[in-house]
Design a protein around this motif. Sequence first.
Motif, PDB file in Angstrom:
ATOM      1  N   GLU A  95       0.680  -1.097   0.023  1.00  0.00           N
ATOM      2  CA  GLU A  95      -0.066  -0.138   0.017  1.00  0.00           C
ATOM      3  C   GLU A  95       0.842   1.188   0.197  1.00  0.00           C
ATOM      4  N   ALA A  98       2.256   2.049  -3.364  1.00  0.00           N
ATOM      5  CA  ALA A  98       1.188   2.188  -4.381  1.00  0.00           C
ATOM      6  C   ALA A  98       0.912   3.866  -4.006  1.00  0.00           C
ATOM      7  N   LEU A  99       0.834   4.109  -2.821  1.00  0.00           N
ATOM      8  CA  LEU A  99       0.613   5.603  -2.403  1.00  0.00           C
ATOM      9  C   LEU A  99       1.702   6.460  -2.855  1.00  0.00           C
ATOM     10  N   GLN A 101       3.746   5.991  -5.374  1.00  0.00           N
ATOM     11  CA  GLN A 101       3.690   6.073  -6.684  1.00  0.00           C
ATOM     12  C   GLN A 101       2.467   7.056  -7.197  1.00  0.00           C
ATOM     13  N   ASN A 102       1.435   7.005  -6.508  1.00  0.00           N
ATOM     14  CA  ASN A 102       0.486   8.010  -6.918  1.00  0.00           C
ATOM     15  C   ASN A 102       0.798   9.446  -6.326  1.00  0.00           C
ATOM     16  N   LEU A 103       1.784   9.560  -5.278  1.00  0.00           N
ATOM     17  CA  LEU A 103       2.351  10.804  -4.723  1.00  0.00           C
ATOM     18  C   LEU A 103       3.293  11.468  -5.752  1.00  0.00           C
ATOM     19  N   ASP A 104       4.147  10.581  -6.460  1.00  0.00           N
ATOM     20  CA  ASP A 104       4.988  10.857  -7.386  1.00  0.00           C
ATOM     21  C   ASP A 104       4.137  11.427  -8.577  1.00  0.00           C
ATOM     22  N   ILE A 105       3.251  10.708  -9.148  1.00  0.00           N
ATOM     23  CA  ILE A 105       2.531  11.325 -10.381  1.00  0.00           C
ATOM     24  C   ILE A 105       1.938  12.723  -9.984  1.00  0.00           C
ATOM     25  N   LEU A 106       1.393  12.781  -8.751  1.00  0.00           N
ATOM     26  CA  LEU A 106       0.860  14.033  -8.503  1.00  0.00           C
ATOM     27  C   LEU A 106       1.721  15.170  -8.514  1.00  0.00           C
ATOM     28  N   TYR A 127       3.570   7.699 -17.712  1.00  0.00           N
ATOM     29  CA  TYR A 127       4.434   6.865 -17.271  1.00  0.00           C
ATOM     30  C   TYR A 127       5.759   6.992 -18.046  1.00  0.00           C
TER      31      TYR A 127
END
Length: 145
Positions: A95, A98-99, A101-106, A127
């Motif tokens: 988790e 995954a969080l 990765q989501n933070l990096d994208i944000l 990506y």
Amino acid sequence: MAYTIGEFADIVGVKQSTLRYYESEGLLTPHRNEHNSREYNEQDIGWFQFLLHLKNTGMSLTELKQYTDWRAMGDTTIPDRLELLDQRKHFVEMEIQALQQNLDILNRKILFYHDQLTGNKYDFILYPDKEENKDESKKVMPKTK
């Protein structure tokens, strides 16, 4: 030291009804005084706080009950408890990944919008590390001064 249900609820930061629910589910077993009123002690505080941490990892009620049952059975169940905690640890690590990765994208998208506002125009690539985007990846994270 003994705590009433109200005092205990204040200490652990939950409502009295939550404590009653945990008790009804067999997760918490307060002592009873001569008037049959619930009394909690320091060990109960630690145990309940640990249960809240397990719950906050996403552990199901069934798993919490199983862990509680094993704990009550004593040291012979330590291997079972260890396995359950190892499984939960792996789940939490996934988790977190995954969080992250989501933070990096944000963060990349926020940088993209800041760049757009300052006139540094380029296409956002979700990506950039994928093989088909190797040449385009420089556009995603332009060097800042």
